[in-house]
Motif scaffolding. Structure first.
Motif, mmCIF file in Angstrom:
data_model
loop_
_atom_site.group_PDB
_atom_site.id
_atom_site.type_symbol
_atom_site.label_atom_id
_atom_site.label_comp_id
_atom_site.label_asym_id
_atom_site.label_seq_id
_atom_site.Cartn_x
_atom_site.Cartn_y
_atom_site.Cartn_z
ATOM 1 N N ALA A 91 0.811 -1.199 -0.072
ATOM 2 C CA ALA A 91 -0.025 -0.124 -0.022
ATOM 3 C C ALA A 91 0.921 1.090 0.104
ATOM 4 C CB ALA A 91 -1.145 -0.016 1.200
ATOM 5 N N VAL A 92 0.528 2.183 -0.991
ATOM 6 C CA VAL A 92 1.337 3.509 -1.125
ATOM 7 C C VAL A 92 0.391 4.591 -1.230
ATOM 8 C CG1 VAL A 92 3.015 4.648 -2.551
ATOM 9 C CG2 VAL A 92 3.179 2.147 -2.198
ATOM 10 N N VAL A 93 0.855 5.765 -0.495
ATOM 11 C CA VAL A 93 0.201 7.050 -0.493
ATOM 12 C C VAL A 93 1.039 7.823 -1.265
ATOM 13 C CG1 VAL A 93 -0.690 8.912 0.741
ATOM 14 C CG2 VAL A 93 -0.717 6.644 2.019
ATOM 15 N N THR A 94 0.356 8.263 -2.304
ATOM 16 C CA THR A 94 0.982 9.186 -3.403
ATOM 17 C C THR A 94 0.145 10.568 -3.647
ATOM 18 O OG1 THR A 94 0.304 8.038 -5.174
ATOM 19 C CG2 THR A 94 2.384 7.300 -4.347
ATOM 20 N N GLY A 95 0.538 11.420 -3.416
ATOM 21 C CA GLY A 95 -0.213 12.805 -3.740
ATOM 22 C C GLY A 95 -1.698 12.777 -2.982
ATOM 23 N N GLU A 96 -2.756 12.558 -3.867
ATOM 24 C CA GLU A 96 -4.091 12.418 -3.010
ATOM 25 C C GLU A 96 -4.768 11.036 -3.407
ATOM 26 O OE1 GLU A 96 -6.556 15.763 -4.657
ATOM 27 O OE2 GLU A 96 -5.077 17.091 -4.307
ATOM 28 N N LEU A 97 -4.044 10.060 -3.602
ATOM 29 C CA LEU A 97 -4.321 8.568 -3.959
ATOM 30 C C LEU A 97 -3.654 7.845 -2.768
ATOM 31 C CD1 LEU A 97 -4.372 8.419 -7.809
ATOM 32 C CD2 LEU A 97 -6.371 8.333 -6.387
ATOM 33 N N ILE A 98 -4.271 6.718 -2.761
ATOM 34 C CA ILE A 98 -3.910 5.585 -1.987
ATOM 35 C C ILE A 98 -3.750 4.321 -2.907
ATOM 36 C CG2 ILE A 98 -4.101 3.940 -0.316
ATOM 37 C CD1 ILE A 98 -5.552 5.981 1.457
ATOM 38 N N ALA A 99 -2.632 3.809 -3.206
ATOM 39 C CA ALA A 99 -2.693 2.577 -4.259
ATOM 40 C C ALA A 99 -2.524 1.420 -3.397
ATOM 41 C CB ALA A 99 -1.540 2.882 -5.225
ATOM 42 N N VAL A 100 -3.469 0.371 -3.328
ATOM 43 C CA VAL A 100 -3.244 -0.814 -2.711
ATOM 44 C C VAL A 100 -3.115 -1.920 -3.570
ATOM 45 C CG1 VAL A 100 -4.128 -2.374 -0.957
ATOM 46 C CG2 VAL A 100 -4.738 0.195 -0.723
ATOM 47 N N THR A 101 -1.879 -2.807 -3.630
ATOM 48 C CA THR A 101 -1.494 -3.834 -4.588
ATOM 49 C C THR A 101 -2.082 -5.173 -3.947
ATOM 50 O OG1 THR A 101 -0.021 -2.730 -5.807
ATOM 51 C CG2 THR A 101 -0.206 -5.104 -5.988
ATOM 52 N N VAL A 102 -2.989 -5.687 -4.334
ATOM 53 C CA VAL A 102 -3.675 -6.912 -4.014
ATOM 54 C C VAL A 102 -3.529 -8.356 -4.806
ATOM 55 C CG1 VAL A 102 -5.162 -6.050 -2.394
ATOM 56 C CG2 VAL A 102 -5.929 -6.766 -4.407
ATOM 57 N N GLN A 103 -3.498 -9.440 -4.309
ATOM 58 C CA GLN A 103 -3.577 -10.536 -5.082
ATOM 59 C C GLN A 103 -4.930 -11.469 -4.832
ATOM 60 O OE1 GLN A 103 -0.162 -13.091 -4.815
ATOM 61 N NE2 GLN A 103 -0.933 -14.613 -6.520
ATOM 62 N N ARG A 104 -5.696 -11.757 -5.464
ATOM 63 C CA ARG A 104 -6.858 -12.371 -5.431
ATOM 64 C C ARG A 104 -7.197 -13.288 -6.603
ATOM 65 N NH1 ARG A 104 -12.744 -10.074 -6.457
ATOM 66 N NH2 ARG A 104 -11.540 -8.942 -7.751
ATOM 67 N N GLU A 105 -7.331 -14.711 -5.922
ATOM 68 C CA GLU A 105 -7.499 -15.659 -7.010
ATOM 69 C C GLU A 105 -6.323 -16.023 -7.935
ATOM 70 O OE1 GLU A 105 -11.367 -15.260 -8.474
ATOM 71 O OE2 GLU A 105 -12.131 -15.417 -6.625
ATOM 72 N N GLY A 106 -5.096 -15.448 -7.747
ATOM 73 C CA GLY A 106 -3.961 -15.687 -8.578
ATOM 74 C C GLY A 106 -3.901 -14.586 -9.475
ATOM 75 N N VAL A 107 -4.702 -13.574 -9.385
ATOM 76 C CA VAL A 107 -4.375 -12.382 -10.207
ATOM 77 C C VAL A 107 -4.085 -11.210 -9.303
ATOM 78 C CG1 VAL A 107 -5.811 -10.665 -11.637
ATOM 79 C CG2 VAL A 107 -6.310 -13.164 -11.631
ATOM 80 N N VAL A 108 -3.231 -10.540 -9.755
ATOM 81 C CA VAL A 108 -2.457 -9.235 -9.136
ATOM 82 C C VAL A 108 -3.104 -7.884 -9.687
ATOM 83 C CG1 VAL A 108 -0.535 -7.709 -8.560
ATOM 84 C CG2 VAL A 108 -0.475 -10.322 -8.862
ATOM 85 N N GLU A 109 -3.673 -7.111 -8.588
ATOM 86 C CA GLU A 109 -4.514 -6.222 -9.092
ATOM 87 C C GLU A 109 -3.987 -4.806 -8.073
ATOM 88 O OE1 GLU A 109 -8.849 -7.978 -9.868
ATOM 89 O OE2 GLU A 109 -8.420 -7.111 -7.774
ATOM 90 N N THR A 110 -4.047 -3.680 -8.518
ATOM 91 C CA THR A 110 -3.682 -2.369 -7.878
ATOM 92 C C THR A 110 -5.237 -1.741 -7.943
ATOM 93 O OG1 THR A 110 -1.499 -2.473 -8.542
ATOM 94 C CG2 THR A 110 -2.485 -0.433 -7.724
ATOM 95 N N HIS A 111 -5.482 -1.487 -6.506
ATOM 96 C CA HIS A 111 -6.695 -0.706 -6.442
ATOM 97 C C HIS A 111 -6.305 0.811 -6.023
ATOM 98 C CE1 HIS A 111 -9.685 -4.105 -6.484
ATOM 99 N NE2 HIS A 111 -8.661 -4.584 -6.153
ATOM 100 N N PHE A 112 -6.999 1.806 -6.496
ATOM 101 C CA PHE A 112 -6.947 3.361 -6.194
ATOM 102 C C PHE A 112 -7.856 3.685 -5.353
ATOM 103 C CE2 PHE A 112 -4.483 2.128 -9.937
ATOM 104 C CZ PHE A 112 -3.095 2.600 -9.700
ATOM 105 N N PHE A 113 -7.553 4.587 -4.567
ATOM 106 C CA PHE A 113 -8.625 5.384 -3.656
ATOM 107 C C PHE A 113 -8.283 6.424 -3.354
ATOM 108 C CE2 PHE A 113 -8.449 0.495 -2.254
ATOM 109 C CZ PHE A 113 -9.743 0.403 -2.390
ATOM 110 N N ASP A 114 -9.312 7.344 -3.182
ATOM 111 C CA ASP A 114 -8.870 9.131 -2.631
ATOM 112 C C ASP A 114 -8.678 8.891 -1.352
ATOM 113 O OD1 ASP A 114 -10.584 11.370 -1.804
ATOM 114 O OD2 ASP A 114 -9.811 11.685 -3.721
ATOM 115 N N LEU A 115 -7.726 9.718 -1.167
ATOM 116 C CA LEU A 115 -7.180 9.856 0.138
ATOM 117 C C LEU A 115 -8.061 10.241 0.973
ATOM 118 C CD1 LEU A 115 -4.405 9.565 1.850
ATOM 119 C CD2 LEU A 115 -3.676 11.739 1.127
ATOM 120 N N ALA A 116 -8.796 11.349 0.691
ATOM 121 C CA ALA A 116 -9.464 12.082 1.730
ATOM 122 C C ALA A 116 -10.875 11.294 1.975
ATOM 123 C CB ALA A 116 -9.956 13.556 1.111
#
Length: 112
Positions: free
Chosen positions: A73-98
């Protein structure tokens, strides 16, 4: 041997060379001064911007898909980027920081 107080004139070629050397030294000193100004200006800018952009603390809960295993999980600027692995697939989910609202998903797949 001549003393430094003697009033002897230097050869015109030597005088030209000394004038060139003095001008090169002056140019070098001015250039170095601007370099120091740029360096300290950049450091000052980073210090001031860093104080403004860094939140005091980050708290809250982010809902991830069921079965997601968080890799990073990384906080960059106004986003939070969370890299997850689910059912063998790697995904990066982006969320608004506020607001912690989802902003998008990036899925990674290997070429077959």
């Amino acid at each position: 041997m001549t003393s430094p107080d003697s009033d002897e004139k230097l050869d015109p070629a030597v005088e030209r060379m000394l004038r060139k050397l003095r001008s090169f030294a002056a140019f070098s000193g001015i250039l170095m001064g601007f370099g120091f100004l740029a360096l300290f200006g950049a450091i000052g800018y980073r210090v001031v911007v860093g104080w403004k952009s860094t939140p005091a603390s980050i708290e809250g809960t982010i809902q991830l898909p069921k079965g997601a295993d968080v890799r990073s999980a990384v906080v960059t600027g106004e986003l939070i980027a969370v890299t997850v692995q689910r059912e063998g697939v790697v995904e990066t989910h982006f969320f608004d920081l506020a607001t912690r609202a989802p902003r998008g998903v990036l899925t990674f797949a290997s070429e077959r």
